[in-house]
Design an enzyme around this catalytic site. Structure first.
Site, mmCIF file in Angstrom:
data_model
loop_
_atom_site.group_PDB
_atom_site.id
_atom_site.type_symbol
_atom_site.label_atom_id
_atom_site.label_comp_id
_atom_site.label_asym_id
_atom_site.label_seq_id
_atom_site.Cartn_x
_atom_site.Cartn_y
_atom_site.Cartn_z
ATOM 1 N N CYS A 437 0.652 -1.288 0.082
ATOM 2 C CA CYS A 437 -0.053 0.079 -0.048
ATOM 3 C C CYS A 437 0.783 1.318 0.153
ATOM 4 C CB CYS A 437 -0.889 -0.001 1.041
ATOM 5 S SG CYS A 437 -0.356 -0.796 2.566
ATOM 6 N N ARG A 466 7.480 -10.878 5.568
ATOM 7 C CA ARG A 466 6.882 -10.699 6.932
ATOM 8 C C ARG A 466 7.656 -11.459 7.945
ATOM 9 N NH1 ARG A 466 0.377 -9.947 6.039
ATOM 10 N NH2 ARG A 466 0.419 -8.052 4.490
ATOM 11 N N GLN A 484 0.799 -12.228 -3.146
ATOM 12 C CA GLN A 484 -0.737 -11.982 -3.029
ATOM 13 C C GLN A 484 -1.247 -11.041 -4.411
ATOM 14 O OE1 GLN A 484 -1.480 -10.698 0.893
ATOM 15 N NE2 GLN A 484 -1.232 -8.403 0.166
ATOM 16 N N ASP A 486 -2.770 -8.527 -4.507
ATOM 17 C CA ASP A 486 -2.741 -7.242 -3.879
ATOM 18 C C ASP A 486 -3.326 -6.151 -4.883
ATOM 19 O OD1 ASP A 486 -2.837 -5.635 -1.540
ATOM 20 O OD2 ASP A 486 -0.756 -5.271 -1.507
ATOM 21 N N HIS A 488 -5.114 -2.277 -4.976
ATOM 22 C CA HIS A 488 -5.587 -0.995 -4.174
ATOM 23 C C HIS A 488 -6.544 0.062 -5.050
ATOM 24 C CE1 HIS A 488 -2.060 -2.107 -1.659
ATOM 25 N NE2 HIS A 488 -3.013 -1.881 -0.625
ATOM 26 N N LYS A 571 -14.265 -2.533 7.308
ATOM 27 C CA LYS A 571 -13.780 -3.554 6.437
ATOM 28 C C LYS A 571 -14.884 -4.620 6.236
ATOM 29 C CE LYS A 571 -11.332 -6.280 9.938
ATOM 30 N NZ LYS A 571 -10.053 -6.916 10.316
ATOM 31 N N HIS A 643 -8.435 -1.443 0.156
ATOM 32 C CA HIS A 643 -7.361 -2.366 0.155
ATOM 33 C C HIS A 643 -8.303 -3.761 -0.355
ATOM 34 C CE1 HIS A 643 -4.257 -0.323 2.435
ATOM 35 N NE2 HIS A 643 -5.454 0.392 2.892
#
Length: 777
Positions: A437, A466, A484, A486, A488, A571, A643
């Site tokens: 992000c 991570r 992933q 991912d 945005h 969310k 997200h």
């Protein structure tokens, strides 16, 4: 200690400030206090008898325990007596309580029932008489106002709405297994005189960690004595007694254990926390729990292992004992069958058998994807890319490593740095990215943006890292290096609902291909949040509108999780259910108002002419140092950031798929689609010709021209889960046909179906293109 303190991912985590306790019987009351009703007197009379028996049992058992446990329990008893006396002195005003009994057997909502209640007297459990016996027998805990789980025997304190949570629900199972973990902890203290660490509920039961004197390890021969002790505790109907304790008293109570002291000094709020007593066990715990141990009808130790305190390899090595428990013995039998099937489907076993991936200690938590595993990865990525093209996404690539100033500006450094891989580069701190992000925010802001460009959908398959604790790593479901899907989305507030509806359609498309049903959960503003309430209300209402629209179109009901949103925005969490009916959270949709503010993201609205935003090379550093974000000027506005991930981590999703399909992959994603087997060497050339035709169509086709017998070749292909095995001989060569054995059609295994080669090619092309779930042509 309850796993609720240092296992934040678990859903039972609750905090209650102030002195709060459970109802205790007392036949004498001050004249100034209101008289309790007959029902409460009857309940107390039963409680007095049970308490006397329980106290005698505790005295007999406690005398056999080491002195540090006896002192701990004596202090608990002293503080509990004092607290009970304080509760009796409180006013017991009438409170308004409504029972929300959910849906009836016919699926129709049961009307809410108002009941007479008094603060500090009435308990949620006392109202179970209003609930159908078939339902009440399965209830393990209450929920107050749809938010807070509450012990059934804990007195109510205010006006509230009560619902009941059964064992069959995820929350109910976690409470039940959490209570069962306390019983395991009690048995372990009695058997080993050990120092307990923590004991949370987990996906398939619970565990307790402990340090045993002299470095003693738990042996399988210890399991039966532990189970026998637990069985004795169940018969004793030991209650779970709750007590809020101050930090000084907690330190006195648990000063014998460095593990408990770590939790007290590092994880608890200044006002203290709650402890629970069950039999001879007193432990740090936020609760809640079942009423008493008699609810547990089946209990079994499943395995034991070593682990590190806090999951840190540099810390103490502890012993971990896993168990599982149920309120019905039949459920234990069913669970064992489930475990047998789950073991057969374990992605770690299938991954080795099918040569999909492996792990190595040279890079813990990082998957080595072998060629066949990479084929699955590529098929998933190709699927997503094809959908991105249809749905207006732009794929981007962002750096793997950033200066720590970026992470400080985004807020990750303050809240997430312990989970990042940090490096020293030219006397500065840098970190591998754990998420995309902040980089995408930089991409948005690198030049002027107009409202005409919104919504702007950025997709990134970049590698993420991570720093997961070594003890938390688990096959491909918990890794350190991953990729992933991912994305945005930068949009206006007016575009939120439409974007969310588009994401729901995306979910249906992707999950439908794999046969995954899914559920939607809306998590709203938590107690600690950023931004203003008005903005939150607008965002939550837009999500609700999108969810209601999804439901109206036949998408199923959604669930409201009040107060469980992220600190930066509400969310939607999406949970899928696999072939074994296990729930997995892969997808998430999160609204974020904070990052656009942190990065001063703006776009030109077109309402009023606006000057170009002046470039400010040092702006990020100044903002990271604490400068307040600028308010957009005339003709400018702040975008909303969404997200979203559909499959989440590729590695984790591949593990889920492996177990969902038990290694029997649908044709379009299969790493082994076709195996051609010649009956004799004379037709090897035809077998290789057939292989070449399918490879030219970008299908994974292999040929077995080894010296093995035909039956052994077929059996090997079956074990390797080829979707189709083509057997070719002189007849097939002459007629330009193939004899097809379908992996999922037993009728074709003994004698395959003779199909013209051209027809087989067309049918398999269609099977792959349509991404059908059923392996049939």
């Amino acid at each position: 200690m309850s796993g609720q303190i240092n296992e934040p991912a678990l859903p039972l985590r609750t905090k209650e400030a102030g002195a709060q306790g459970v109802e205790k019987p007392n036949s004498k009351q001050p004249k100034s206090k209101p008289q309790k009703n007959k029902e409460l007197h009857a309940e107390q009379s039963k409680g007095d008898s049970a308490t006397i028996q329980d106290t005698e049992s505790k005295k007999a058992t406690t005398s056999q325990l080491p002195e540090f446990i006896q002192k701990r329990n004596q202090l608990f008893d002293e503080l509990k007596r004092k607290y009970d006396a304080e509760v009796l002195e409180k006013e017991h005003p009438v409170i308004n309580v409504v029972l929300d009994l959910g849906l009836g057997k016919d699926g129709i909502p049961i009307p809410a029932i108002p009941v007479a209640a008094k603060a500090w007297e009435s308990t949620a459990g006392s109202f179970l008489k209003h609930v159908d016996k078939d339902i009440s027998s399965d209830v393990v805990v209450a929920k107050i106002d749809g938010k807070e789980l509450w012990d059934l025997h804990r007195p109510l304190e205010r006006d509230c709405r009560i619902s009941y949570i059964p064992f069959t629900s995820p929350e109910g199972r976690n409470v039940f297994w959490h209570s069962s973990a306390h019983v395991l902890g009690e048995a372990a203290e009695c058997q080993y005189n050990c120092l307990l660490s923590h004991g949370p509920p987990v996906e398939q039961g619970f565990f307790y960690d402990m340090a045993i004197a002299g470095g003693q390890v738990v042996k399988e021969s210890d399991w039966s004595p532990l189970e026998s002790k637990a069985s004795k505790f169940f018969k004793e109907k030991q209650s779970f007694d709750r007590l809020h304790v101050s930090i000084p008293d907690l330190k006195e109570m648990f000063g014998y254990s460095k593990y408990k002291m770590y939790y007290i000094e590092n994880l608890l709020p200044p006002e203290g926390s709650t402890v629970y007593r069950c039999g001879t066990l007193v432990d740090l715990c936020l609760g809640p729990h079942i009423q008493n141990t008699s609810k547990i009808k089946a209990f079994q130790i499943m395995k034991n292992s070593s682990c590190y305190f806090r999951g840190d390899k540099d810390d103490d090595s502890l012993q971990r004992i896993y168990g599982v428990a149920f309120p019905d013995k039949k459920q234990m039998t069913e669970h064992k069958k489930f475990l047998e099937e789950a073991a057969k489907r374990d992605h770690r076993r299938i991954g080795i058998e099918q040569e999909l991936f492996f792990f190595n200690e040279m890079s813990p938590g990082s998957t080595f994807l072998l060629p066949h595993g990479t084929r699955i990865f590529n098929a998933l990525q190709k699927l997503l890319r094809s959908e991105y093209q249809k749905r207006g996404y732009s794929e981007v690539q962002s750096p793997n490593m950033y200066d720590s100033d970026l992470w400080k500006r985004s807020g990750h450094w303050q809240h997430y740095s312990d989970d990042m891989f940090v490096l020293d580069v030219e006397k500065k701190k840098w970190a591998l990215k754990p998420m995309n992000c902040p980089g995408h925010c930089m991409m948005f802001s690198h030049r002027e943006r107009s409202y005409r460009e919104l919504p702007l959908r950025m997709a990134d398959f970049g590698v993420l890292h991570r720093n997961e604790a070594s003890g938390a790593l688990n096959g491909m479901t918990r890794v350190r290096k991953f990729q992933q899907d991912d994305t945005h989305i930068f949009c206006t507030q007016d575009q939120i609902t439409e974007e969310i509806e588009g994401l729901f359609d995306f979910l249906k498309c992707i999950y439908g291909l794999f046969g995954f049903p899914f559920r939607l959960n809306l998590s709203t503003r938590p107690e600690k949040f950023l931004g203003d309430i008005a903005t939150w209300d607008v965002a939550e209402n837009k999500l609700k509108d999108a969810l209601n629209s999804f439901t109206a179109s036949g998408g199923g009901q959604w669930v409201l999780n009040e107060g469980d949103g992220a600190f930066y925005g509400p969310k939607i969490d999406i949970t899928i259910s696999d072939a074994l009916r296990r729930d997995w959270q892969c997808a998430t949709i999160q609204l974020d108002f904070q990052l656009p503010q942190n990065f001063d993201l703006e776009y030109m609205t077109g309402d009023t002419p606006a000057k170009a935003k002046s470039a400010a090379p040092d702006e990020a550093r100044e903002h990271g140092a604490g400068a307040l974000p600028k308010t957009p000027g005339p003709g400018r506005a702040r975008p909303v950031m969404i997200h979203r991930a559909i499959i989440g981590s590729f590695e984790r999703f591949m593990a889920i798929l492996t177990e969902h399909f038990a290694g029997k992959w649908p044709f379009w994603i299969s790493p082994r689609q076709v195996l051609v087997i010649p009956v004799m060497p004379a037709v090897n050339d035809y077998a290789q010709e057939v292989q070449g035709l399918f490879k030219a169509l970008k299908m994974y086709a292999d040929v077995d021209v080894s010296g093995n017998t035909m039956q052994k070749k077929i059996r090997t292909g079956q074990l390797q889960q080829y979707n189709f095995i083509f057997v070719v001989g002189a007849k097939e060569k002459e007629s330009q046909s193939i004899n097809i054995r379908n992996r999922d059609d037993q009728e074709t295994q003994a004698q395959g179906e003779l199909v013209p080669l051209d027809e087989a090619i067309n049918k398999l092309k269609a099977l792959k293109k349509e991404r059908r779930l059923l392996n049939a042509i």
